[in-house]
Design a protein around this motif. Structure first.
Motif, short mmCIF file in Angstrom:
data_model
loop_
_atom_site.label_atom_id
_atom_site.label_comp_id
_atom_site.label_asym_id
_atom_site.label_seq_id
_atom_site.Cartn_x
_atom_site.Cartn_y
_atom_site.Cartn_z
N SER A 11 -78.28 -84.84 -57.07
CA SER A 11 -78.00 -86.19 -56.56
C SER A 11 -78.72 -87.23 -57.42
N ALA A 13 -80.12 -91.34 -57.53
CA ALA A 13 -80.47 -92.56 -56.81
C ALA A 13 -81.01 -93.57 -57.82
N ASP A 52 -75.45 -91.55 -55.77
CA ASP A 52 -75.36 -91.13 -54.37
C ASP A 52 -76.22 -91.98 -53.44
N TYR A 53 -77.37 -92.42 -53.93
CA TYR A 53 -78.35 -93.14 -53.11
C TYR A 53 -78.85 -94.37 -53.86
N LEU A 55 -82.54 -96.81 -53.31
CA LEU A 55 -83.79 -96.93 -52.56
C LEU A 55 -84.28 -98.37 -52.61
N SER A 76 -81.24 -103.35 -47.03
CA SER A 76 -80.49 -102.09 -47.05
C SER A 76 -79.22 -102.20 -46.22
N ARG A 87 -75.31 -94.10 -50.03
CA ARG A 87 -76.33 -94.00 -49.00
C ARG A 87 -77.53 -94.84 -49.44
N ILE A 89 -81.52 -95.93 -48.82
CA ILE A 89 -82.81 -95.50 -48.26
C ILE A 89 -83.69 -96.74 -48.10
N ARG A 116 -74.85 -93.61 -43.24
CA ARG A 116 -75.31 -93.70 -44.63
C ARG A 116 -76.70 -94.29 -44.78
N ALA A 118 -80.75 -94.04 -44.67
CA ALA A 118 -81.87 -93.09 -44.71
C ALA A 118 -83.16 -93.90 -44.68
#
Length: 380
Positions: A11, A13, A52-53, A55, A76, A87, A89, A116, A118
């Protein structure tokens, strides 16, 4: 390392630049900014090119040389509203969020945004922020005990009906908490100390590591994995690694960019940051806090991102990434100099190569080399 690491795609991010000043403490030009509009464009681009992510960083007072920063959770939610698959975070501090409030917010966000959201639970090292805000400042071990209880309360409110908890920092009694999220948010955490590693082994879904060498990352992964086994959670913890990626047409050009970043470092701000984090590291019982052995060069990118060595051509960087996958990394958390354009370049030039190499079994061969005693990276 688990079988999941080798069979599942790695993954990707990226660090959301919701903070002014970019992701390196340097006077070099950084074509990035912290505005919502810019960040929506980055998020949509990242989603399109295979990330995918994302932060979102947390800080309530200016630090790391930044003079402005947006709050992480609300930011977010905005990025989730602007995307369809990514997604996001949100980094949060126990002691600054009541867990029941965050649990309710998260449950609602999961329903609104397709599960989605986190959370990255940050135990906290920045004493000045707590004291200036009039919040209780705890010593290192107490902060991690509070963070563990914080996660236990979040999960209890999401999963148990009714939920009662009696801890040293949080207490609930017969809470009926509805609607429960159909998929609770994934819980991330970082930290290098024994307390942080134990917390990850016992509770967390993902353990974030600062930038590191292959050997350093492997040691952390093995340690936390063994702790997870002792808590009856074999294979339950996945591993994220921080890295600062500089991808250019040739290796010399990429290396030159990194050297210019460091040569133009804002030395006073780097030293101030370094002293603050090293004091935090020395407060741990085992003297293994984050940044405990970071030098000036490492701290110019404030999560040791240069150490991971993601500098070079797309193929060089792709192979380096899969060397990390071979030692157990599940997710790569990336910082960039010019965030929007570098996210796009990385997604278009590096991620497809990583996927091709995964299909060819590159990282499985590297893991096999490890088992036979060869050096990681030796398999062509």
């Amino acid at each position: 390392m688990t079988d999941h690491t080798l069979t599942a795609p790695l993954s990707f991010a990226y660090w959301v630049p919701n903070v002014s000043g970019g992701l390196v403490v340097s006077t070099i030009e950084q074509r990035t900014n912290h505005t919502p509009a810019y960040n929506v464009d980055v998020a949509r681009t990242a989603e399109r090119v295979g990330f995918d992510y994302a932060l979102t960083q947390v800080r309530y007072l200016a630090s790391y040389g930044a003079d402005a920063q947006h709050e992480s959770v609300s930011f977010s939610l905005g990025l989730l509203s602007a995307t369809e698959r990514l997604r996001v975070i949100a980094a949060v501090h126990p002691g600054q969020w009541p867990p029941h409030l965050l649990a309710k917010l998260s449950a609602t966000a999961q329903e609104l945004h397709g599960n989605r959201l986190a959370l990255n639970v940050v135990s906290g090292w920045f004493k000045d922020e707590y004291t200036r805000l009039g919040l209780d400042w705890l010593d290192h071990e107490e902060r991690y005990r509070r963070a563990e209880e914080f996660i236990e309360v979040l999960r209890g409110l999401w999963d148990e009906d009714p939920f009662t908890f009696r801890g040293d920092f949080y207490r609930t009694r017969d809470v009926v908490f509805r609607p429960s999220p159909s998929r609770p948010p994934e819980v991330f955490q970082g930290g290098n100390s024994s307390s942080a590693r134990e917390m990850a082994g016992r509770l967390s879904d993902f353990y974030f590591m600062n930038g590191n060498t292959l050997e350093g990352a492997r040691e952390q992964i093995l340690d936390v994995s063994q702790r997870a086994v002792r808590h009856g959670r074999a294979g339950a913890v996945r591993f994220g690694l921080n890295g600062f990626a500089v991808v250019r047409d040739n290796e010399a050009e990429a290396v030159e960019v990194v050297e210019e970043i460091i040569a133009r470092a804002d030395a006073d701000k780097v030293r101030d940051f370094g002293e603050a984090v090293k004091q935090a590291g020395r407060s741990t019982l085992d003297q293994k806090g984050m940044w405990a052995d970071s030098d000036f060069r490492d701290l110019v990118q404030y999560n040791d991102g240069f150490r991971t060595g993601l500098v070079g051509t797309p193929e060089q960087v792709a192979r380096r990434i899969l060397d990390y996958k071979a030692v157990g990394v599940d997710l790569l958390l990336l910082g960039f100099l010019h965030v929007h354009e570098d996210v796009q370049r990385f997604g278009e030039q590096v991620i497809p190569l990583v996927r091709e190499l995964e299909e060819q079994g590159y990282e499985a061969a590297q893991a096999g080399a490890l088992r036979t005693g060869a050096s990681v990276g030796a398999v062509a």
